[in-house]
Design a protein around this motif. Structure first.
Motif, PDB file in Angstrom:
ATOM      1  N   ILE A   1       0.865  -1.185   0.000  1.00  0.00           N
ATOM      2  CA  ILE A   1       0.000   0.000   0.000  1.00  0.00           C
ATOM      3  C   ILE A   1       0.900   1.232   0.000  1.00  0.00           C
ATOM      4  CG2 ILE A   1      -0.169  -0.027   2.506  1.00  0.00           C
ATOM      5  CD1 ILE A   1      -2.941   1.168   2.316  1.00  0.00           C
TER       6      ILE A   1
ATOM      7  N   LYS B   1       0.548   7.332   1.015  1.00  0.00           N
ATOM      8  CA  LYS B   1      -0.596   8.243   0.902  1.00  0.00           C
ATOM      9  C   LYS B   1      -1.894   7.532   1.288  1.00  0.00           C
ATOM     10  CE  LYS B   1      -2.873  11.165  -2.539  1.00  0.00           C
ATOM     11  NZ  LYS B   1      -2.841  11.589  -3.937  1.00  0.00           N
ATOM     12  N   ASP B   2      -2.065   6.308   0.805  1.00  0.00           N
ATOM     13  CA  ASP B   2      -3.265   5.539   1.145  1.00  0.00           C
ATOM     14  C   ASP B   2      -3.278   5.151   2.622  1.00  0.00           C
ATOM     15  OD1 ASP B   2      -4.270   5.748  -1.408  1.00  0.00           O
ATOM     16  OD2 ASP B   2      -3.495   3.805  -2.048  1.00  0.00           O
ATOM     17  N   ARG B   3      -2.111   4.853   3.170  1.00  0.00           N
ATOM     18  CA  ARG B   3      -2.014   4.531   4.598  1.00  0.00           C
ATOM     19  C   ARG B   3      -2.405   5.746   5.431  1.00  0.00           C
ATOM     20  NH1 ARG B   3       3.397   3.087   8.008  1.00  0.00           N
ATOM     21  NH2 ARG B   3       2.340   2.943   9.990  1.00  0.00           N
TER      22      ARG B   3
END
Length: 80
Positions: free
Chosen positions: A20, A23-25
């Motif tokens: 992942i 940014k998504d985290r």
């Protein structure tokens, strides 16, 4: 909820692939502050399962050998 989120964070530490993006985290962490705790824990565990499967399958969001960069500190204010 903390244990479920910890599973997700541990999955992002994988050495051989990056399941992942950072940014998504970050987005997931921000959502956790506003979501219902029980729902958040359930979805985080489901997501951790998915990330662990990605790691097992070698599915990375970045090419192998991509460097991980951590930027810390206080952002500079925008001036106009």
């Amino acid at each position: 909820m903390r244990r479920a989120l910890a599973r997700v964070f541990d999955a992002t530490k994988a050495e051989n692939c990056i399941p992942i993006s950072g940014k998504d985290r970050l987005l997931m962490i921000q959502i956790a502050f506003f979501d219902d705790p029980a729902r958040c824990a359930q979805k985080a565990n489901e997501f951790a399962d998915e990330l662990e499967q990605r790691i097992a399958d070698g599915v990375s969001v970045f090419p192998e050998g991509t460097k991980r960069i951590l930027i810390t500190g206080t952002p500079w204010p925008f001036r106009t």
